[in-house]
Motif scaffolding. Structure first.
Motif, mmCIF file in Angstrom:
data_model
loop_
_atom_site.group_PDB
_atom_site.id
_atom_site.type_symbol
_atom_site.label_atom_id
_atom_site.label_comp_id
_atom_site.label_asym_id
_atom_site.label_seq_id
_atom_site.Cartn_x
_atom_site.Cartn_y
_atom_site.Cartn_z
ATOM 1 N N PHE A 152 0.839 -1.209 0.000
ATOM 2 C CA PHE A 152 0.000 0.000 0.000
ATOM 3 C C PHE A 152 0.868 1.251 0.000
ATOM 4 O O PHE A 152 0.628 2.199 -0.759
ATOM 5 C CB PHE A 152 -0.928 0.005 1.223
ATOM 6 C CG PHE A 152 -1.661 1.307 1.412
ATOM 7 C CD1 PHE A 152 -2.848 1.564 0.748
ATOM 8 C CD2 PHE A 152 -1.133 2.302 2.236
ATOM 9 C CE1 PHE A 152 -3.508 2.781 0.899
ATOM 10 C CE2 PHE A 152 -1.790 3.515 2.397
ATOM 11 C CZ PHE A 152 -2.974 3.753 1.726
ATOM 12 N N ILE A 153 1.884 1.286 0.871
ATOM 13 C CA ILE A 153 2.748 2.465 0.983
ATOM 14 C C ILE A 153 3.528 2.681 -0.317
ATOM 15 O O ILE A 153 3.669 3.815 -0.792
ATOM 16 C CB ILE A 153 3.694 2.323 2.187
ATOM 17 C CG1 ILE A 153 2.887 2.281 3.484
ATOM 18 C CG2 ILE A 153 4.697 3.470 2.226
ATOM 19 C CD1 ILE A 153 3.709 1.946 4.713
ATOM 20 N N GLU A 154 4.025 1.610 -0.902
ATOM 21 C CA GLU A 154 4.747 1.731 -2.170
ATOM 22 C C GLU A 154 3.807 2.225 -3.266
ATOM 23 O O GLU A 154 4.180 3.088 -4.081
ATOM 24 C CB GLU A 154 5.362 0.387 -2.569
ATOM 25 C CG GLU A 154 6.434 -0.135 -1.625
ATOM 26 C CD GLU A 154 7.656 0.767 -1.558
ATOM 27 O OE1 GLU A 154 8.006 1.385 -2.580
ATOM 28 O OE2 GLU A 154 8.277 0.848 -0.473
ATOM 29 N N ASN A 155 2.581 1.713 -3.304
ATOM 30 C CA ASN A 155 1.606 2.162 -4.303
ATOM 31 C C ASN A 155 1.230 3.626 -4.097
ATOM 32 O O ASN A 155 1.030 4.366 -5.058
ATOM 33 C CB ASN A 155 0.342 1.300 -4.245
ATOM 34 C CG ASN A 155 0.585 -0.129 -4.718
ATOM 35 O OD1 ASN A 155 1.678 -0.464 -5.162
ATOM 36 N ND2 ASN A 155 -0.425 -0.970 -4.628
ATOM 37 N N ALA A 156 1.134 4.028 -2.827
ATOM 38 C CA ALA A 156 0.806 5.420 -2.524
ATOM 39 C C ALA A 156 1.881 6.361 -3.066
ATOM 40 O O ALA A 156 1.580 7.441 -3.595
ATOM 41 C CB ALA A 156 0.650 5.608 -1.018
ATOM 42 N N ALA A 157 3.145 5.953 -2.956
ATOM 43 C CA ALA A 157 4.240 6.781 -3.473
ATOM 44 C C ALA A 157 4.148 6.917 -4.987
ATOM 45 O O ALA A 157 4.412 7.991 -5.545
ATOM 46 C CB ALA A 157 5.582 6.171 -3.077
ATOM 47 N N VAL A 158 3.750 5.840 -5.651
ATOM 48 C CA VAL A 158 3.607 5.885 -7.115
ATOM 49 C C VAL A 158 2.460 6.810 -7.504
ATOM 50 O O VAL A 158 2.597 7.661 -8.392
ATOM 51 C CB VAL A 158 3.372 4.461 -7.678
ATOM 52 C CG1 VAL A 158 3.038 4.527 -9.166
ATOM 53 C CG2 VAL A 158 4.602 3.593 -7.450
ATOM 54 N N VAL A 159 1.315 6.653 -6.838
ATOM 55 C CA VAL A 159 0.150 7.476 -7.150
ATOM 56 C C VAL A 159 0.439 8.952 -6.886
ATOM 57 O O VAL A 159 0.009 9.835 -7.638
ATOM 58 C CB VAL A 159 -1.074 7.007 -6.330
ATOM 59 C CG1 VAL A 159 -2.226 8.003 -6.452
ATOM 60 C CG2 VAL A 159 -1.520 5.625 -6.793
ATOM 61 N N ALA A 160 1.180 9.226 -5.815
ATOM 62 C CA ALA A 160 1.515 10.613 -5.477
ATOM 63 C C ALA A 160 2.655 11.148 -6.341
ATOM 64 O O ALA A 160 2.976 12.333 -6.263
ATOM 65 C CB ALA A 160 1.903 10.703 -4.006
#
Length: 336
Positions: free
Chosen positions: A56-64
């Motif tokens: 989730f945290i890694e995906n959040a960095a990509v989305v942001a």
């Protein structure tokens, strides 16, 4: 290695969801990408496999579109407003106390890693050792923890903190922003992070963040994690005009009735929590800014200054004007 399933509390994802929302990004699709919904992060009893949280945290960095997201969230985290830190914030007198209390709390709520503080002569090392081999590189998680540890040290040592005397070890140094370059980032493995610093810093005084207009009691340290998490949701949107119960429920990804029942089970209500965060915002604005009382009242959704003054007096036993004067007197005394 432990034979326990490596789990972490879902509530630990809330700071990342809040950061996305502050940037105008809906976090719900990021939750959906790992098979979750944001509502579950409000339940203090729910846990998830740590790799789901890491993804989730890694995906959040990509989305942001922010390769430093973990470090940014860790650096700006409200030390007294995160459930894992609340006990340390309320009880610690020194950096050593703070880290020790935090470590004990963290080891209670997660079976995915063991936090530690080792002291050898003039060197202290704060870090964690994972109890499993991660299947993906936990770059953002390590960056978040290093930034959080640095924020704790910086909070206590203030201008005396020297980043050149710090060494950090993370699985991916490229996840740390340029301001961490002075800390000699070292590439480690996937099994944990560490921060190496002078052991003398552990005795630095860690004063609780407070002012003469602080709440009568530190409610965030005594309420349950669900209420605490809900307050964090409200805090992210208070000061933008009137905030209704329906809007709060939508922000918490719950129906209004379900949110009402959950808060009632904790001995509170939606209106009580909106009122609490409103007064918290008002005290901070009066103490820390030169904004007019009228401007603060409008930002909080009061129809006029008189209504704001009455509500403030009921909650704080003084008027907004008296509150501001008291804070100015205390500031003058501390610098005199």
């Amino acid at each position: 290695m432990t034979h326990r399933l490596p789990l972490v509390k879902l509530s630990l994802l809330r700071p990342f969801a809040s950061e996305l929302r502050e940037r105008g990004i809906d976090p719900e699709p990021v939750f959906e990408s790992v098979g979750l919904i944001e509502e579950v992060t409000l339940d203090p009893d729910l846990s998830v496999h740590v790799m789901v949280a890491t993804q989730f945290i890694e995906n959040a960095a990509v989305v942001a579109n922010d390769s430093f997201l973990g470090a940014h969230v860790g650096s700006k985290l409200d030390l007294g407003g995160w459930p894992v830190l609340a006990d340390a914030e309320a009880r610690a007198n020194t950096v050593g106390d703070y880290l020790s209390i935090f470590i004990a709390r963290a080891n209670e709520i997660a079976s995915s890693a063991t936090e530690y503080l080792n002291i050898t002569g003039q060197v202290a090392v704060f870090g964690e050792t994972r109890t499993f081999e991660p299947t993906i590189l936990p770059a953002q998680n390590d960056a978040f923890m290093v930034a959080l540890g640095w924020a704790i040290l910086r909070r206590a040592l203030r201008d005396e903190v020297d980043p050149s005397r710090v060494t950090v070890v993370v699985c991916d140094p490229s996840a740390l922003p340029p301001e961490f370059d002075l800390m000699h980032p070292v590439k480690g493995d996937r099994m944990g992070f560490s921060i190496r610093f002078p052991s003398a810093w552990l005795s630095a005084s860690f004063e609780t963040i407070s002012t003469g207009v602080a709440p009568k009691e530190r409610l965030d340290a005594t309420v349950g994690e669900f209420v605490h998490s809900f307050r964090q949701v409200v805090r992210a949107h208070i000061g933008q005009g009137a905030l209704s119960a329906a809007e709060c429920a939508a922000l918490a990804s719950m129906s209004q009735q379900k949110l009402k029942r959950r808060l009632a089970a904790e001995g509170t209500s939606i209106s009580n929590e909106i009122g609490f965060v409103r007064q918290e915002y008002a005290r901070a604005a009066l103490a820390e800014t030169n904004r007019s009382i009228s401007d603060i009242a409008t930002a909080l959704g009061f129809t006029d200054v008189a209504n704001f003054t009455r509500a403030f007096r009921r909650a704080n036993d003084m008027t907004p004007t008296a509150c501001r004067k008291l804070q100015k007197t205390e500031d003058d005394d501390s610098t005199g």
